[in-house]
Scaffold this active site. Structure first.
Site, PDB file in Angstrom:
ATOM      1  N   ASN A   8       0.907  -1.139   0.051  1.00  0.00           N
ATOM      2  CA  ASN A   8       0.082  -0.104   0.167  1.00  0.00           C
ATOM      3  C   ASN A   8       0.930   1.264  -0.047  1.00  0.00           C
ATOM      4  OD1 ASN A   8      -1.831   2.070   0.720  1.00  0.00           O
ATOM      5  ND2 ASN A   8      -2.590   1.163   2.280  1.00  0.00           N
ATOM      6  N   LYS A  10       0.311   4.274  -0.205  1.00  0.00           N
ATOM      7  CA  LYS A  10      -0.342   5.250   0.263  1.00  0.00           C
ATOM      8  C   LYS A  10      -0.268   6.818  -0.499  1.00  0.00           C
ATOM      9  CE  LYS A  10      -0.464   2.844   4.693  1.00  0.00           C
ATOM     10  NZ  LYS A  10      -0.415   3.115   6.104  1.00  0.00           N
ATOM     11  N   HIS A  97      -9.875   0.922   5.077  1.00  0.00           N
ATOM     12  CA  HIS A  97      -8.418   1.122   5.464  1.00  0.00           C
ATOM     13  C   HIS A  97      -8.646   2.248   6.740  1.00  0.00           C
ATOM     14  CE1 HIS A  97      -4.353   2.233   6.508  1.00  0.00           C
ATOM     15  NE2 HIS A  97      -4.123   1.069   5.713  1.00  0.00           N
ATOM     16  N   GLU A 169      -5.547  -5.478  10.403  1.00  0.00           N
ATOM     17  CA  GLU A 169      -4.772  -4.555  10.559  1.00  0.00           C
ATOM     18  C   GLU A 169      -4.908  -3.866  11.802  1.00  0.00           C
ATOM     19  OE1 GLU A 169      -2.530  -3.016   6.637  1.00  0.00           O
ATOM     20  OE2 GLU A 169      -4.342  -1.633   7.079  1.00  0.00           O
ATOM     21  N   GLY A 175       1.945   1.859  11.058  1.00  0.00           N
ATOM     22  CA  GLY A 175       2.752   3.115  11.074  1.00  0.00           C
ATOM     23  C   GLY A 175       3.501   3.195  12.416  1.00  0.00           C
ATOM     24  N   SER A 215       3.205  -2.638  10.295  1.00  0.00           N
ATOM     25  CA  SER A 215       4.971  -2.555  10.631  1.00  0.00           C
ATOM     26  C   SER A 215       5.454  -4.139   9.992  1.00  0.00           C
ATOM     27  CB  SER A 215       4.843  -2.365  12.231  1.00  0.00           C
ATOM     28  OG  SER A 215       4.536  -1.123  12.568  1.00  0.00           O
ATOM     29  N   GLY A 236       2.824  -1.364   4.475  1.00  0.00           N
ATOM     30  CA  GLY A 236       2.856   0.237   3.983  1.00  0.00           C
ATOM     31  C   GLY A 236       4.188   0.668   3.909  1.00  0.00           C
TER      32      GLY A 236
HETATM   33  P1  13P Z   1       2.809   0.298   7.768  1.00  0.00           P
HETATM   34  O1  13P Z   1       3.395  -1.159   7.356  1.00  0.00           O
HETATM   35  O2  13P Z   1       3.538   1.531   7.501  1.00  0.00           O
HETATM   36  O3  13P Z   1       2.717  -0.165   9.344  1.00  0.00           O
HETATM   37  O4  13P Z   1       1.390   0.462   7.155  1.00  0.00           O
HETATM   38  C1  13P Z   1       0.650  -0.551   7.169  1.00  0.00           C
HETATM   39  C2  13P Z   1      -0.519  -0.589   6.349  1.00  0.00           C
HETATM   40  O5  13P Z   1      -1.035   0.572   6.851  1.00  0.00           O
HETATM   41  C3  13P Z   1      -1.066  -1.179   5.192  1.00  0.00           C
HETATM   42  O6  13P Z   1      -2.074  -0.825   4.543  1.00  0.00           O
END
Ligand code: 13P
Length: 264
Positions: A8, A10, A97, A169, A175, A215, A236
């Site tokens: 993702n 983002k 999400h 998630e 994050g 993460s 992410g």
């Molecule tokens: P991180 O891998 O940065 O923690 O984000 C996960 C995420 O939101 C995937 O959709």
């Protein structure tokens, strides 16, 4: 069973030059690695979807979107429909999400409308569920996840539900660098299986794909996906570095191969 490694991206890759560097590096990394029975799904920002389809889509690399609007066409300024993405070569769409829930007021109900639109366009919905830190600490994690599944998948026939991929998630892990233990992830996977078995029967419960997100890194991927019943990961931050994303895919595919050998 084929593992899914979903990246993702983002709201990143701000320039065409940055995007093109991503393509180059991704191609180079992919060439150097052997992925056993797994698929990488890259979900870029919508402005880059078309070029990602052209430059990176292969038999083992699919393209996904990060969001859609539930209507197919019309006066909905700023929105994009599943049909548009399907025509462009997109195969997956992330729905619900936690960042969309937090910043854009999305709910289980809006996720439900979007999942229906994704399915009717012939795409695969990756439906994100998961509890916040407060919900976990106050013992409500399971209840929240049940509610997200029941409301998010309401009024969708079991034949159609079978195509949905669930991404667990935990909001507190996204994050953050805090990750659940392998046992906590297993507990949630079992809870999801139980919800699907009760609502749609055992056969469907065995078919539903479940991913873990939050993460995921090269250093944590193996532990986070150690349960052979897990079907992959949603990545992410680390998916912004093609080398890391492809390494994670390699780790997941190799550990799934080892699991298959151990289960023989
Ligand atoms: P991180 O891998 O940065 O923690 O984000 C996960 C995420 O939101 C995937 O959709």
């Amino acid at each position: 069973m084929q593992k899914l490694i979903v990246g993702n991206l983002k709201m990143n890759l701000l320039t065409i030059a940055e995007r093109d560097r991503y393509f180059e590096s991704f191609k180079k990394e992919l060439k150097a690695k052997k992925l056993l029975d797994s698929k990488i799904v890259i979900c870029p920002p919508s402005v880059h979807v078309e070029s990602f389809v052209k430059k990176t889509k292969t038999k083992t690399v699919s393209i996904g979107a990060q969001n859609i609007f539930w209507e197919e066409r019309g006066s909905y300024t700023g929105e994009i429909s599943a049909t548009m993405l399907k025509d462009m070569g997109v195969e997956f769409v992330i729905i619900g999400h936690s960042e969309r829930r937090k910043y854009f007021g999305e709910t289980n109900e809006t996720a439900n409308s979007k999942i229906k639109a994704v399915i009717s366009a012939g795409l695969v919905a990756i439906y994100c569920v998961g509890e916040t830190r407060e919900e976990r600490d106050s013992g409500f994690a399971a209840q929240i996840i049940v509610q997200q599944i029941v409301e998010g998948l309401a009024d969708i026939s079991s034949a159609k539900v079978a195509s949905v991929v669930i991404a667990y998630e935990p909001v507190w892990s996204v994050g953050s660098d805090s990750i659940p233990t392998s046992d906590e992830i297993l507990e949630t996977r079992i809870l999801l299986r139980k919800i699907f078995a009760e609502k749609y029967g055992l056969q469907l419960a065995d078919k539903i794909k479940v991913l873990y997100g939050g993460s995921v890194k090269v250093t944590t991927a193996k532990q986070l996906c150690i349960d052979p019943g897990m079907d992959g990961v949603l990545v992410g931050r680390e998916s912004l570095i093609p080398m890391e994303l492809v390494k994670i895919a390699e780790i997941i595919s190799v550990s799934s191969e080892q699991g298959a050998v151990n289960n023989k």
